[in-house]
Motif scaffolding. Structure first.
Motif, PDB file in Angstrom:
ATOM      1  N   LEU A 146      20.442 -57.676 -18.570  1.00 31.08           N
ATOM      2  CA  LEU A 146      19.748 -57.786 -19.849  1.00 31.08           C
ATOM      3  C   LEU A 146      20.739 -57.594 -20.999  1.00 31.08           C
ATOM      4  O   LEU A 146      21.716 -56.871 -20.870  1.00 31.08           O
ATOM      5  N   GLU A 147      20.470 -58.248 -22.114  1.00 30.03           N
ATOM      6  CA  GLU A 147      21.303 -58.051 -23.285  1.00 30.03           C
ATOM      7  C   GLU A 147      21.271 -56.585 -23.704  1.00 30.03           C
ATOM      8  O   GLU A 147      20.296 -55.877 -23.453  1.00 30.03           O
ATOM      9  N   TRP A 148      22.332 -56.127 -24.378  1.00 28.63           N
ATOM     10  CA  TRP A 148      22.470 -54.709 -24.701  1.00 28.63           C
ATOM     11  C   TRP A 148      21.286 -54.157 -25.487  1.00 28.63           C
ATOM     12  O   TRP A 148      20.817 -53.060 -25.221  1.00 28.63           O
ATOM     13  N   ASP A 149      20.750 -54.920 -26.439  1.00 32.46           N
ATOM     14  CA  ASP A 149      19.665 -54.411 -27.258  1.00 32.46           C
ATOM     15  C   ASP A 149      18.356 -54.319 -26.476  1.00 32.46           C
ATOM     16  O   ASP A 149      17.582 -53.379 -26.641  1.00 32.46           O
ATOM     17  N   ARG A 150      18.110 -55.296 -25.580  1.00 30.62           N
ATOM     18  CA  ARG A 150      16.886 -55.252 -24.779  1.00 30.62           C
ATOM     19  C   ARG A 150      16.928 -54.090 -23.784  1.00 30.62           C
ATOM     20  O   ARG A 150      15.909 -53.488 -23.463  1.00 30.62           O
ATOM     21  N   TYR A 151      18.118 -53.789 -23.310  1.00 28.33           N
ATOM     22  CA  TYR A 151      18.268 -52.671 -22.376  1.00 28.33           C
ATOM     23  C   TYR A 151      17.928 -51.359 -23.083  1.00 28.33           C
ATOM     24  O   TYR A 151      17.241 -50.492 -22.535  1.00 28.33           O
ATOM     25  N   ILE A 152      18.396 -51.198 -24.319  1.00 26.39           N
ATOM     26  CA  ILE A 152      18.097 -49.993 -25.089  1.00 26.39           C
ATOM     27  C   ILE A 152      16.598 -49.886 -25.349  1.00 26.39           C
ATOM     28  O   ILE A 152      15.995 -48.816 -25.215  1.00 26.39           O
ATOM     29  N   ILE A 153      15.970 -50.999 -25.705  1.00 23.25           N
ATOM     30  CA  ILE A 153      14.532 -51.003 -25.955  1.00 23.25           C
ATOM     31  C   ILE A 153      13.764 -50.607 -24.700  1.00 23.25           C
ATOM     32  O   ILE A 153      12.808 -49.826 -24.747  1.00 23.25           O
ATOM     33  N   ALA A 154      14.183 -51.130 -23.546  1.00 22.36           N
ATOM     34  CA  ALA A 154      13.512 -50.800 -22.284  1.00 22.36           C
ATOM     35  C   ALA A 154      13.617 -49.309 -21.981  1.00 22.36           C
ATOM     36  O   ALA A 154      12.635 -48.664 -21.596  1.00 22.36           O
ATOM     37  N   GLU A 155      14.807 -48.737 -22.178  1.00 21.02           N
ATOM     38  CA  GLU A 155      14.984 -47.311 -21.903  1.00 21.02           C
ATOM     39  C   GLU A 155      14.226 -46.460 -22.918  1.00 21.02           C
ATOM     40  O   GLU A 155      13.721 -45.387 -22.590  1.00 21.02           O
ATOM     41  N   ARG A 156      14.144 -46.925 -24.147  1.00 22.73           N
ATOM     42  CA  ARG A 156      13.383 -46.209 -25.162  1.00 22.73           C
ATOM     43  C   ARG A 156      11.899 -46.206 -24.795  1.00 22.73           C
ATOM     44  O   ARG A 156      11.209 -45.200 -24.967  1.00 22.73           O
ATOM     45  N   MET A 157      11.410 -47.322 -24.256  1.00 21.14           N
ATOM     46  CA  MET A 157      10.023 -47.378 -23.823  1.00 21.14           C
ATOM     47  C   MET A 157       9.757 -46.393 -22.692  1.00 21.14           C
ATOM     48  O   MET A 157       8.692 -45.774 -22.620  1.00 21.14           O
ATOM     49  N   ARG A 158      10.711 -46.240 -21.806  1.00 23.23           N
ATOM     50  CA  ARG A 158      10.568 -45.261 -20.730  1.00 23.23           C
ATOM     51  C   ARG A 158      10.431 -43.845 -21.310  1.00 23.23           C
ATOM     52  O   ARG A 158       9.610 -43.047 -20.857  1.00 23.23           O
ATOM     53  N   GLU A 159      11.257 -43.542 -22.307  1.00 20.48           N
ATOM     54  CA  GLU A 159      11.217 -42.215 -22.916  1.00 20.48           C
ATOM     55  C   GLU A 159       9.884 -41.994 -23.636  1.00 20.48           C
ATOM     56  O   GLU A 159       9.276 -40.930 -23.528  1.00 20.48           O
ATOM     57  N   ILE A 160       9.424 -43.001 -24.368  1.00 17.03           N
ATOM     58  CA  ILE A 160       8.131 -42.914 -25.053  1.00 17.03           C
ATOM     59  C   ILE A 160       7.002 -42.745 -24.040  1.00 17.03           C
ATOM     60  O   ILE A 160       6.073 -41.955 -24.240  1.00 17.03           O
ATOM     61  N   ASN A 161       7.103 -43.481 -22.952  1.00 19.15           N
ATOM     62  CA  ASN A 161       6.112 -43.387 -21.879  1.00 19.15           C
ATOM     63  C   ASN A 161       6.019 -41.963 -21.357  1.00 19.15           C
ATOM     64  O   ASN A 161       4.935 -41.383 -21.223  1.00 19.15           O
ATOM     65  N   LYS A 162       7.166 -41.371 -21.087  1.00 21.50           N
ATOM     66  CA  LYS A 162       7.222 -40.010 -20.543  1.00 21.50           C
ATOM     67  C   LYS A 162       6.589 -39.003 -21.502  1.00 21.50           C
ATOM     68  O   LYS A 162       5.777 -38.159 -21.102  1.00 21.50           O
ATOM     69  N   LEU A 163       6.956 -39.086 -22.788  1.00 23.09           N
ATOM     70  CA  LEU A 163       6.422 -38.153 -23.769  1.00 23.09           C
ATOM     71  C   LEU A 163       4.930 -38.371 -23.996  1.00 23.09           C
ATOM     72  O   LEU A 163       4.170 -37.411 -24.166  1.00 23.09           O
ATOM     73  N   THR A 164       4.500 -39.626 -23.991  1.00 18.91           N
ATOM     74  CA  THR A 164       3.088 -39.922 -24.209  1.00 18.91           C
ATOM     75  C   THR A 164       2.225 -39.381 -23.072  1.00 18.91           C
ATOM     76  O   THR A 164       1.129 -38.858 -23.292  1.00 18.91           O
ATOM     77  N   LYS A 165       2.710 -39.503 -21.855  1.00 21.69           N
ATOM     78  CA  LYS A 165       1.968 -38.953 -20.717  1.00 21.69           C
ATOM     79  C   LYS A 165       1.801 -37.448 -20.855  1.00 21.69           C
ATOM     80  O   LYS A 165       0.734 -36.899 -20.551  1.00 21.69           O
ATOM     81  N   GLU A 166       2.860 -36.767 -21.315  1.00 25.19           N
ATOM     82  CA  GLU A 166       2.773 -35.321 -21.499  1.00 25.19           C
ATOM     83  C   GLU A 166       1.778 -34.988 -22.612  1.00 25.19           C
ATOM     84  O   GLU A 166       0.988 -34.044 -22.495  1.00 25.19           O
ATOM     85  N   MET A 167       1.799 -35.752 -23.692  1.00 22.06           N
ATOM     86  CA  MET A 167       0.857 -35.533 -24.778  1.00 22.06           C
ATOM     87  C   MET A 167      -0.580 -35.713 -24.309  1.00 22.06           C
ATOM     88  O   MET A 167      -1.467 -34.901 -24.624  1.00 22.06           O
TER      89      MET A 167
END
Length: 384
Positions: free
Chosen positions: A66-87
């Motif tokens: 994946l292009e560098w920016d899409r990879y960052i977006i994907a990993e950011r979504m993972r982090e948001i996912n993790k925090l949202t589940k905890e919330m």
């Protein structure tokens, strides 16, 4: 048939006018489908968790290239996912759990007592019996603010509204970790909660530097509050100066992630743009996990947390630099990469070389480098 006809009419109109109006929602759409009363929610009886599962699955299918920016977006979504589940997990027990307010004199991102108190809140929220909030004074606020910080539910308010917080949340447990910027009177707030005071330093009985050296006699504020000191020194001092019974507690300090061992440190000095080859550098970083990339640049907001880029544990972002500091900053790296896709002269390359540090640069314009531009593999091979 009627619906299909309407769709064709709309499509033909768009084609004839030659444009389409697009509205951009700057928020994950999952947040707009949280409530069962919404139409889209009611049609399929889906839940927020279902949406996150779909996002997780989509991210799992991404290719490694994946292009560098899409990879960052994907990993950011993972982090948001993790925090949202905890919330969502914490919110789910809001109506049936006892409330604990952990009162601190600083925001949760502070490296002092805030770290200890934020950890206590996280640990309390791991169980099912209670829900804990991190409460801190916000002198700039005009009302009580409720939110989240890295998975920690927080309440910020002007010091004068502390009693209002207690009245609204009706805690069963109220523990104080510093009252410096709150004011000692919050210790006397009216509540049926069990109060506990944790002393992290000598602010309650001495000329504290945070109070302009003024002596504080806070014995009248303590009353029947259970009090603990964070060391044998604090414990003895509190008993002597305050004349009360004091217990001893050992605050758990969560340590940062263990240091990674890198075999080489690569520096980058320049703007965060494709012209400077930042996309090539970040893709090379993914292929060299045992190499630390130290970037003296300022990326756009939202790509990382602190000095870390999402999805790049071996990339350290130091922010913009001053040219007068270059001779000092260069000692933080062993080699400097200049993967520009265009340079008319290559000033950074010549500056770094004049300081005696090797440079890996592309052969573009007047820079006279050695590696082919726009080639991740060429940069990886040159770094070794």
């Amino acid at each position: 048939m009627r619906k299909l006809s309407q769709e064709r009419t709309c499509t033909n109109k768009i084609r004839s006018e030659g444009f389409m109006k697009i509205g951009i929602v700057n928020k994950q759409l999952v947040y707009y489908r949280e409530h069962a009363g919404q139409d889209t929610e009611g049609q399929r009886a889906s839940s927020v968790e279902d949406h996150w599962k779909a996002i997780d699955y989509a991210i799992a299918l991404r290719p490694d290239d994946l292009e560098w920016d899409r990879y960052i977006i994907a990993e950011r979504m993972r982090e948001i996912n993790k925090l949202t589940k905890e919330m969502e997990r914490v919110r789910a027990k809001k109506d049936h759990a006892k409330v604990r307010l952990v009162v601190v004199h600083e925001p949760p991102d502070n490296a002092g007592t805030g770290v200890v108190a934020a950890h206590r809140v996280r640990e309390a929220n791991r169980g099912e019996g209670e829900i804990a909030y991190y409460v801190f004074p916000d002198p700039n606020a005009t009302a009580i603010q409720e939110g989240w910080f890295r998975g920690v539910p927080v309440i910020g308010c002007p010091p004068a509204l502390f009693q209002n917080v207690v009245n609204r949340w009706k805690p069963s447990f109220l523990e104080y970790h510093h009252c410096l910027t709150w004011g000692d009177d919050i210790l006397k707030c009216e509540t049926t909660a069990e109060k506990t005071l944790y002393l992290h330093d000598r602010w309650m009985w001495s000329e504290h530097p945070h109070t302009d050296g003024k002596f504080r006699d806070t014995r009248d504020f303590i009353g029947e509050i259970k009090t603990f000191g964070n060391s044998t020194w604090t414990y003895k001092e509190a008993k002597e100066k305050l004349g009360i019974e004091v217990g001893l507690f050992d605050p758990f300090v969560p340590l940062p992630h263990g240091p990674m061992v890198f075999r080489k440190r690569i520096g980058f000095f320049g703007g965060f743009s494709t012209t400077k080859g930042i996309h090539i550098l970040l893709q090379a970083a993914r292929k060299l996990p045992d190499v630390l990339f130290v970037l003296f640049t300022q990326p756009p907001d939202g790509l990382g947390e602190g000095r870390q880029l999402y999805g790049h544990p071996n990339v350290l972002v130091m922010g913009v630099y001053s040219r007068s500091d270059l001779h000092l900053l260069i000692h933080l790296v062993e080699v400097v990469a200049v993967p520009s896709t265009f340079e008319s002269h290559g000033l950074v390359k010549r500056e770094i070389e004049s300081l005696g540090v090797p440079v890996i640069a592309t052969r573009v314009g007047g820079m006279q480098g050695t590696i082919r531009p726009d080639s991740v593999d060429a940069l990886v091979e040159a770094i070794g």
